[in-house]
Write a protein that holds these residues in place. Structure first.
Motif, PDB file in Angstrom:
ATOM      1  N   UNK A  57      34.343  33.590  37.729  1.00  0.00           N
ATOM      2  CA  UNK A  57      32.952  33.908  38.056  1.00  0.00           C
ATOM      3  C   UNK A  57      32.802  34.196  39.548  1.00  0.00           C
ATOM      4  N   UNK A  58      33.394  33.346  40.382  1.00  0.00           N
ATOM      5  CA  UNK A  58      33.259  33.486  41.834  1.00  0.00           C
ATOM      6  C   UNK A  58      33.910  34.766  42.331  1.00  0.00           C
ATOM      7  N   UNK A  59      35.169  34.973  41.947  1.00  0.00           N
ATOM      8  CA  UNK A  59      35.911  36.111  42.487  1.00  0.00           C
ATOM      9  C   UNK A  59      35.636  37.403  41.720  1.00  0.00           C
ATOM     10  N   UNK A  60      35.153  37.291  40.492  1.00  0.00           N
ATOM     11  CA  UNK A  60      34.721  38.489  39.785  1.00  0.00           C
ATOM     12  C   UNK A  60      33.596  39.178  40.532  1.00  0.00           C
ATOM     13  N   UNK A  61      32.693  38.359  41.098  1.00  0.00           N
ATOM     14  CA  UNK A  61      31.597  38.915  41.906  1.00  0.00           C
ATOM     15  C   UNK A  61      32.125  39.488  43.218  1.00  0.00           C
ATOM     16  N   UNK A  62      33.032  38.754  43.884  1.00  0.00           N
ATOM     17  CA  UNK A  62      33.563  39.211  45.167  1.00  0.00           C
ATOM     18  C   UNK A  62      34.237  40.574  45.037  1.00  0.00           C
ATOM     19  N   UNK A  63      35.004  40.736  43.965  1.00  0.00           N
ATOM     20  CA  UNK A  63      35.741  41.985  43.773  1.00  0.00           C
ATOM     21  C   UNK A  63      34.969  43.003  42.936  1.00  0.00           C
ATOM     22  N   UNK A  64      33.730  42.675  42.596  1.00  0.00           N
ATOM     23  CA  UNK A  64      32.902  43.583  41.803  1.00  0.00           C
ATOM     24  C   UNK A  64      33.693  44.098  40.594  1.00  0.00           C
ATOM     25  N   UNK A  65      34.243  43.131  39.850  1.00  0.00           N
ATOM     26  CA  UNK A  65      35.194  43.460  38.789  1.00  0.00           C
ATOM     27  C   UNK A  65      34.564  44.195  37.616  1.00  0.00           C
ATOM     28  N   UNK A  66      33.254  44.141  37.483  1.00  0.00           N
ATOM     29  CA  UNK A  66      32.591  44.891  36.422  1.00  0.00           C
ATOM     30  C   UNK A  66      32.561  44.163  35.103  1.00  0.00           C
ATOM     31  N   UNK A  67      31.863  44.747  34.149  1.00  0.00           N
ATOM     32  CA  UNK A  67      31.666  44.101  32.847  1.00  0.00           C
ATOM     33  C   UNK A  67      32.927  44.086  31.998  1.00  0.00           C
ATOM     34  N   UNK A  68      33.912  44.908  32.326  1.00  0.00           N
ATOM     35  CA  UNK A  68      35.150  44.906  31.561  1.00  0.00           C
ATOM     36  C   UNK A  68      36.008  43.675  31.847  1.00  0.00           C
TER      37      UNK A  68
END
Length: 317
Positions: A131-142
């Motif tokens: 959750x934390x790093x998904x936001x940092x890297x703008x990982x997207x909905x995939x």
């Protein structure tokens, strides 16, 4: 772990069971695992292959995928050395274990799994890290933030076996929310939580890190039997020492760890760790490592030109 008073060994069911496993393994007829360590000097990482000598069932802990940051190239020589050892020894890999989502090296677990089999496992709190790093890297909905990239998410006190060798998982957050220690027979694999006695302890300033929580996790580990073997994930050669070392004992840490030996209070540790962390630079490979390791060691999917890309967020870390 919470801000509550740390439970005693007797009250901590998982810790009591871990102690029992260690003590049973150290008896004359006990089941003690064989350990072979592969040290990757560029990242100062110790990867461990641990197996039951009776059944040859094995686990690989904290593997390394070689990565040249300047060239953006990956390689597999470190992982291939592990594969060669496993094949030579006739081992059957049932587990690929990660102690946490590493910030200093890329995991080779998917490559090893493809070649050797086994289930990929990490702590359930990897979901918090995603959750934390998904936001940092703008990982997207995939990018799934539910730990589904792993075959097993361990909770504190979960048990498993390597053949005839008993094992249990201890949740030891503080360095990151997801850190685990694996107790396998008489051996304790601690990840980054603690280092050799002359070097001290892990930093606690990454997102989700907590120096007080780290202290409690370490004191929990140091409640295990003094004779237990302690296998570390890193060594950096403390001043005055010429060789890399990655194995010690619980007793040695209690007696001589420069940061957290017996007698050091939580407040003393918190003050030391907080001041020290402010002087440390970020790990050189934190940005590529975390965005790969939060995916279970898998590289991002190729884009429409067929190439894979790692993101470098600017002015963020």
């Amino acid at each position: 772990m919470t801000d509550a008073v740390q439970p005693t060994v007797a009250d901590d069911v998982a810790l009591a069971r871990a102690s029992e496993i260690i003590e049973t393994a150290r008896k004359p007829d006990g089941k003690r695992p064989v350990i072979r360590t592969f040290f990757d000097e560029p990242t100062f990482t110790a990867s461990h292959v641990v197996h039951d000598p009776a059944t040859r069932v094995a686990a690989i802990i904290d593997s390394v995928l070689d990565y040249d940051a300047a060239a953006g190239r990956t390689a597999r020589s470190s992982a291939d050395a592990i594969i060669a050892y496993v094949e030579k020894e006739g081992l059957k890999v049932e587990w690929l274990l990660e102690t946490h989502a590493h910030a200093d090296h890329l995991s080779a677990a998917p490559y090893l799994q493809e070649r050797l089999g086994g289930k990929l496992a990490i702590g359930r709190e990897i979901i918090t890290v995603q959750e934390t790093f998904g936001k940092l890297f703008n990982a997207g909905s995939d990018f799934e933030r539910d730990g589904s990239q792993f075959d097993r998410l361990f909770d504190d006190g979960d048990s498993f076996r390597l053949g005839e060798v008993e094992a249990i998982v201890l949740h030891v957050p503080g360095h990151t929310p997801a850190d685990l220690a694996y107790v396998i027979g008489d051996a304790v694999f601690t990840g980054d939580t603690i280092f050799m006695p002359d070097f001290g302890t892990a930093r606690a300033d990454f997102p989700g890190g907590d120096a007080r929580q780290l202290y409690r996790s370490i004191r929990r580990l140091l409640s295990l039997p003094a004779e237990a073997r302690l296998l570390l994930c890193h060594d950096y050669k403390a001043p005055g020492r010429d060789d890399y070392v990655w194995e010690t004992t619980i007793g040695a840490e209690r007696a001589a760890n420069v940061h957290v030996h017996d007698g050091v209070s939580e407040d003393e540790f918190f003050d030391m760790r907080t001041k020290r962390d402010k002087t440390l630079s970020m790990p050189k490979l934190i940005l590529p490592s975390v965005q790969v390791n939060m995916r279970g060691g898998r590289l991002p999917e190729p884009e429409d030109n067929g190439k894979r890309y790692l993101k470098i967020p600017l002015d963020s870390v």
